[in-house]
Each structure stands twice: as structure tokens, then as C-alpha cells.
Write a protein that holds these residues in place. Structure first.
Motif, PDB file in Angstrom:
ATOM      1  N   SER A  11       6.143  -9.185  -9.100  1.00  0.00           N
ATOM      2  CA  SER A  11       7.433  -9.193  -9.784  1.00  0.00           C
ATOM      3  C   SER A  11       8.540  -9.741  -8.884  1.00  0.00           C
ATOM      4  O   SER A  11       9.340 -10.578  -9.299  1.00  0.00           O
ATOM      5  N   HIS A  12       8.581  -9.273  -7.646  1.00  0.00           N
ATOM      6  CA  HIS A  12       9.611  -9.752  -6.726  1.00  0.00           C
ATOM      7  C   HIS A  12       9.398 -11.217  -6.373  1.00  0.00           C
ATOM      8  O   HIS A  12      10.376 -11.965  -6.197  1.00  0.00           O
ATOM      9  N   PHE A  13       8.157 -11.634  -6.294  1.00  0.00           N
ATOM     10  CA  PHE A  13       7.870 -13.039  -6.030  1.00  0.00           C
ATOM     11  C   PHE A  13       8.402 -13.919  -7.164  1.00  0.00           C
ATOM     12  O   PHE A  13       9.004 -14.973  -6.921  1.00  0.00           O
ATOM     13  N   GLU A  14       8.194 -13.481  -8.403  1.00  0.00           N
ATOM     14  CA  GLU A  14       8.688 -14.243  -9.545  1.00  0.00           C
ATOM     15  C   GLU A  14      10.208 -14.331  -9.531  1.00  0.00           C
ATOM     16  O   GLU A  14      10.788 -15.367  -9.878  1.00  0.00           O
ATOM     17  N   ARG A  15      10.875 -13.262  -9.127  1.00  0.00           N
ATOM     18  CA  ARG A  15      12.347 -13.296  -9.058  1.00  0.00           C
ATOM     19  C   ARG A  15      12.815 -14.312  -8.029  1.00  0.00           C
ATOM     20  O   ARG A  15      13.783 -15.050  -8.259  1.00  0.00           O
ATOM     21  N   LEU A  16      12.153 -14.334  -6.872  1.00  0.00           N
ATOM     22  CA  LEU A  16      12.521 -15.306  -5.851  1.00  0.00           C
ATOM     23  C   LEU A  16      12.239 -16.731  -6.328  1.00  0.00           C
ATOM     24  O   LEU A  16      12.990 -17.660  -6.019  1.00  0.00           O
ATOM     25  N   ALA A  25       8.619 -27.176  -7.468  1.00  0.00           N
ATOM     26  CA  ALA A  25       8.580 -27.692  -6.102  1.00  0.00           C
ATOM     27  C   ALA A  25       8.106 -26.620  -5.142  1.00  0.00           C
ATOM     28  O   ALA A  25       8.137 -25.436  -5.475  1.00  0.00           O
ATOM     29  N   PRO A  26       7.663 -26.987  -3.958  1.00  0.00           N
ATOM     30  CA  PRO A  26       7.297 -25.970  -2.960  1.00  0.00           C
ATOM     31  C   PRO A  26       8.451 -25.009  -2.750  1.00  0.00           C
ATOM     32  O   PRO A  26       9.618 -25.403  -2.701  1.00  0.00           O
ATOM     33  N   MET A  27       8.106 -23.736  -2.620  1.00  0.00           N
ATOM     34  CA  MET A  27       9.113 -22.686  -2.563  1.00  0.00           C
ATOM     35  C   MET A  27       9.893 -22.739  -1.262  1.00  0.00           C
ATOM     36  O   MET A  27       9.347 -22.994  -0.198  1.00  0.00           O
ATOM     37  N   LYS A  28      11.195 -22.521  -1.356  1.00  0.00           N
ATOM     38  CA  LYS A  28      12.047 -22.381  -0.193  1.00  0.00           C
ATOM     39  C   LYS A  28      12.815 -21.072  -0.319  1.00  0.00           C
ATOM     40  O   LYS A  28      13.194 -20.683  -1.421  1.00  0.00           O
ATOM     41  N   PRO A  29      13.040 -20.389   0.787  1.00  0.00           N
ATOM     42  CA  PRO A  29      13.729 -19.104   0.713  1.00  0.00           C
ATOM     43  C   PRO A  29      15.166 -19.260   0.250  1.00  0.00           C
ATOM     44  O   PRO A  29      15.835 -20.244   0.556  1.00  0.00           O
ATOM     45  N   THR A  30      15.637 -18.305  -0.510  1.00  0.00           N
ATOM     46  CA  THR A  30      17.025 -18.271  -0.949  1.00  0.00           C
ATOM     47  C   THR A  30      17.606 -16.919  -0.618  1.00  0.00           C
ATOM     48  O   THR A  30      16.898 -15.935  -0.506  1.00  0.00           O
ATOM     49  N   LYS A  31      18.905 -16.878  -0.474  1.00  0.00           N
ATOM     50  CA  LYS A  31      19.552 -15.615  -0.190  1.00  0.00           C
ATOM     51  C   LYS A  31      19.574 -14.747  -1.434  1.00  0.00           C
ATOM     52  O   LYS A  31      19.901 -15.207  -2.525  1.00  0.00           O
ATOM     53  N   VAL A  32      19.227 -13.509  -1.284  1.00  0.00           N
ATOM     54  CA  VAL A  32      19.285 -12.554  -2.382  1.00  0.00           C
ATOM     55  C   VAL A  32      20.110 -11.363  -1.921  1.00  0.00           C
ATOM     56  O   VAL A  32      20.095 -10.975  -0.766  1.00  0.00           O
ATOM     57  N   VAL A  38       9.960  -5.054  -0.396  1.00  0.00           N
ATOM     58  CA  VAL A  38       9.073  -6.097  -0.913  1.00  0.00           C
ATOM     59  C   VAL A  38       9.750  -7.457  -0.832  1.00  0.00           C
ATOM     60  O   VAL A  38       9.150  -8.449  -0.399  1.00  0.00           O
ATOM     61  N   SER A  39      11.025  -7.519  -1.230  1.00  0.00           N
ATOM     62  CA  SER A  39      11.749  -8.790  -1.177  1.00  0.00           C
ATOM     63  C   SER A  39      11.941  -9.270   0.254  1.00  0.00           C
ATOM     64  O   SER A  39      11.873 -10.461   0.545  1.00  0.00           O
ATOM     65  N   LEU A  40      12.195  -8.332   1.171  1.00  0.00           N
ATOM     66  CA  LEU A  40      12.350  -8.712   2.576  1.00  0.00           C
ATOM     67  C   LEU A  40      11.061  -9.317   3.121  1.00  0.00           C
ATOM     68  O   LEU A  40      11.089 -10.307   3.857  1.00  0.00           O
ATOM     69  N   ALA A  41       9.929  -8.705   2.754  1.00  0.00           N
ATOM     70  CA  ALA A  41       8.642  -9.228   3.217  1.00  0.00           C
ATOM     71  C   ALA A  41       8.392 -10.625   2.655  1.00  0.00           C
ATOM     72  O   ALA A  41       7.958 -11.531   3.372  1.00  0.00           O
ATOM     73  N   GLU A  64      -2.627  -9.621   0.909  1.00  0.00           N
ATOM     74  CA  GLU A  64      -3.414  -8.488   1.397  1.00  0.00           C
ATOM     75  C   GLU A  64      -2.702  -7.783   2.550  1.00  0.00           C
ATOM     76  O   GLU A  64      -2.646  -6.546   2.602  1.00  0.00           O
ATOM     77  N   VAL A  65      -2.129  -8.565   3.478  1.00  0.00           N
ATOM     78  CA  VAL A  65      -1.391  -7.976   4.601  1.00  0.00           C
ATOM     79  C   VAL A  65      -0.180  -7.211   4.094  1.00  0.00           C
ATOM     80  O   VAL A  65       0.097  -6.083   4.528  1.00  0.00           O
ATOM     81  N   ALA A  66       0.566  -7.814   3.168  1.00  0.00           N
ATOM     82  CA  ALA A  66       1.752  -7.159   2.618  1.00  0.00           C
ATOM     83  C   ALA A  66       1.376  -5.865   1.903  1.00  0.00           C
ATOM     84  O   ALA A  66       2.064  -4.841   2.038  1.00  0.00           O
ATOM     85  N   LEU A  67       0.287  -5.894   1.163  1.00  0.00           N
ATOM     86  CA  LEU A  67      -0.170  -4.699   0.457  1.00  0.00           C
ATOM     87  C   LEU A  67      -0.471  -3.572   1.434  1.00  0.00           C
ATOM     88  O   LEU A  67      -0.024  -2.428   1.248  1.00  0.00           O
ATOM     89  N   ASN A  68      -1.201  -3.882   2.506  1.00  0.00           N
ATOM     90  CA  ASN A  68      -1.547  -2.854   3.485  1.00  0.00           C
ATOM     91  C   ASN A  68      -0.315  -2.314   4.202  1.00  0.00           C
ATOM     92  O   ASN A  68      -0.194  -1.105   4.443  1.00  0.00           O
ATOM     93  N   GLN A  69       0.609  -3.202   4.554  1.00  0.00           N
ATOM     94  CA  GLN A  69       1.805  -2.768   5.255  1.00  0.00           C
ATOM     95  C   GLN A  69       2.698  -1.904   4.365  1.00  0.00           C
ATOM     96  O   GLN A  69       3.297  -0.922   4.823  1.00  0.00           O
ATOM     97  N   LEU A  70       2.794  -2.246   3.103  1.00  0.00           N
ATOM     98  CA  LEU A  70       3.618  -1.463   2.186  1.00  0.00           C
ATOM     99  C   LEU A  70       3.017  -0.083   1.944  1.00  0.00           C
ATOM    100  O   LEU A  70       3.750   0.905   1.795  1.00  0.00           O
ATOM    101  N   LYS A  71       1.706   0.009   1.935  1.00  0.00           N
ATOM    102  CA  LYS A  71       1.068   1.323   1.799  1.00  0.00           C
ATOM    103  C   LYS A  71       1.365   2.189   3.019  1.00  0.00           C
ATOM    104  O   LYS A  71       1.638   3.391   2.880  1.00  0.00           O
ATOM    105  N   VAL A  72       1.327   1.587   4.200  1.00  0.00           N
ATOM    106  CA  VAL A  72       1.700   2.332   5.408  1.00  0.00           C
ATOM    107  C   VAL A  72       3.148   2.781   5.318  1.00  0.00           C
ATOM    108  O   VAL A  72       3.482   3.924   5.655  1.00  0.00           O
ATOM    109  N   PHE A  73       4.011   1.893   4.874  1.00  0.00           N
ATOM    110  CA  PHE A  73       5.434   2.185   4.726  1.00  0.00           C
ATOM    111  C   PHE A  73       5.639   3.418   3.838  1.00  0.00           C
ATOM    112  O   PHE A  73       6.433   4.310   4.152  1.00  0.00           O
ATOM    113  N   LEU A  74       4.920   3.481   2.733  1.00  0.00           N
ATOM    114  CA  LEU A  74       5.085   4.594   1.795  1.00  0.00           C
ATOM    115  C   LEU A  74       4.414   5.862   2.299  1.00  0.00           C
ATOM    116  O   LEU A  74       5.001   6.954   2.243  1.00  0.00           O
TER     117      LEU A  74
END
Length: 271
Positions: A11-16, A25-32, A38-41, A64-74
């Protein structure tokens, strides 16, 4: 847990992707403006991606890395926060004058009807930033009863110094140094009236007796190794106190359940 976190990442990826205004086009970071973890990652991931292999889908390795890190975070914040909640309730029960101060602040900021506190906070969560006394109570509690500690690994140039005699000991590679926050947050060299529960110390100005020295309070450790969930934990603690400090009468029954034990550490039961 995966069934909850993966849709959040998507969901956050789609918002970005929408915010980029370049859907094909290839994705480029934008300020949010919002900064959920999740958005920071994802923003960090996009800022490092050169666009050569990434367009509309998240790289599976990163996901996969983001998923594992977010589980640790929670998960990592669950036990520490719940333990701190228990200590907060305990200290309010044995220090009724401080509980009265918390209740008065909640009456002023959240309204006189305790049963409406949840709906008031839901409608105006920014009110959590207008509770200096409640925050002071929580921070003082975490000074006396930190829920965690941390470690450092040895380095060739690192030494430890015994403050009693100045003896320096090399911290060789492979050595593990345990930082015991329960000890240094009660050290009278840094904390006047160190064994007393004094929330007012967090409301003092520089030069006053109880003023807190920079870097002395470290229940979340300290920059650059501050706990990533520090703000989340403080929000959770303030919400719990807002919801229970007024409608519930809290009584400690440790002394009634002595069972012959009377050992104490820092004036409190040792179990």
C-alpha cells in the motif's frame, strides 16, 4: 503477522508510486509529509535504486528484508512497553500525589469525562504532545526502571575507565561491553536525589537542582544508537496512561503477597 505487514508495504509503495507522478518510468524518491516506518524504509530503498532494474514492482529481496525488519520493530517493542506500563501503574499507585497531578492534566487537556478520553485522542491525537506532566512521569519511571539495556563490541582504540581509581582497561575486539542503564540512571553523580521518584526534574530549567544533564537519560540508549521505536513507545505509554489513570483505582498488593520474602533492591521488592 505477514498477512498484515505485506499489504502495508504494498500500500505504501503504491502511494509513493502515485506521488512520483511518473507511473511508467523508473521510480524516483519523492518527499512525503508522513513518516510511517514503512514509508521511510521504502524511501530509503528508492533513494538507493538507480532505476535500471526497478519500475512497477518491489524487489523481492528488499521486500523480504523489509518484512523481517518490520516484524522485529513491532515485536521488540511489545515486551519492553508492556513492562513499562506495569511499572507506571505501580508507581502511580504508591505515589498518589503524582497520580493526582496526572489526573489534573488529563482533565485540562482531554476533558473532565474520563470515558471520552479514547474518542478525544482518536479525533485529536496531537493532544498527546500537550501532556508535559504525564511525559515527565513516564520518563522518570523509565529512569528508575529501564526496560532494556544495550551492549557494545570492543574496538582496538577503545578503553573503559573505572571512575573510582582511573584504571583504564583495553576493550579488545571480541569483548562485549554491557551498558547497565539501571545503574547509571541512578548514579548520584549525574542524578540529584537519584533514588527518589521525582517527575518534576523533567520540568526544571538549567541551573536548578534537579535539572537533567544532557545524555544522562538513556532508556532508549543514545544517538547514534537510539532505539528506532522510541517515539512509538512513548506514544503507546502516554495513550495507556491517558486511558487508565482516571477511571481506575490502582492498588499495589505486593506487600500482601510477601510469602516470607523481604529482599529489596533500591527500596523495592526484588522479584
Amino acid at each position: 503477522m505477514n498477512r498484515y505487514i505485506i499489504p502495508e508495504i504494498d500500500s505504501h509503495f503504491e502511494r509513493l508510486k502515485v506521488a512520483s507522478r511518473v507511473p511508467q518510468a523508473p521510480m524516483k524518491p519523492t518527499k512525503v509529509r508522513s513518516k510511517p516506518v514503512v514509508s521511510l524504509a521504502l524511501a530509503a530503498y528508492l533513494s538507493r535504486n538507480d532505476g535500471s532494474t526497478f519500475t512497477d514492482e518491489i524487489d523481492s529481496t528488499f521486500k523480504e528484508v523489509a518484512l523481517n525488519q518490520l516484524k522485529v520493530f513491532l515485536f521488540s517493542g511489545h515486551d519492553t512497553t508492556s513492562s513499562t506500563v506495569c511499572y507506571v501503574l505501580y508507581m502511580l499507585s504508591v505515589n498518589p500525589e503524582f497520580r493526582t497531578g496526572v489526573q489534573a492534566e488529563h482533565d485540562d487537556i482531554l476533558g473532565a469525562e474520563p470515558s471520552l478520553a479514547a474518542s478525544v485522542l482518536s479525533a485529536s491525537p496531537q493532544l498527546l504532545n500537550k501532556l508535559p506532566y504525564t511525559t515527565a512521569v513516564i520518563k522518570e519511571l523509565m529512569r528508575l526502571f529501564p526496560a532494556a539495556s544495550s551492549t557494545r563490541t570492543g574496538e582496538p582504540s577503545l578503553t573503559t575507565t573505572d571512575p573510582r581509581n582511573g584504571l583504564k582497561t583495553p576493550a579488545e575486539p571480541g569483548m562485549l561491553i554491557w551498558l547497565i542503564s539501571h545503574a547509571y540512571q541512578r548514579d548520584p553523580a549525574f542524578w540529584p536525589r537519584s533514588e527518589e521518584f521525582q517527575p518534576e526534574r523533567w520540568l526544571t530549567n538549567e541551573g536548578e537542582e534537579l535539572h537533567v544533564q544532557p545524555g544522562a537519560w538513556r532508556p532508549f540508549e543514545h544517538v547514534p544508537r537510539s532505539c528506532i521505536a522510541k517515539e512509538l513507545s512513548m506514544l503507546e505509554l502516554k495513550i495507556v496512561v491517558c486511558l487508565v489513570a482516571r477511571p481506575f483505582d490502582i492498588t499495589a498488593v505486593y506487600e500482601e503477597q510477601r510469602n516470607g520474602a523481604n529482599r529489596r533492591v533500591g527500596g523495592e521488592r526484588d522479584y
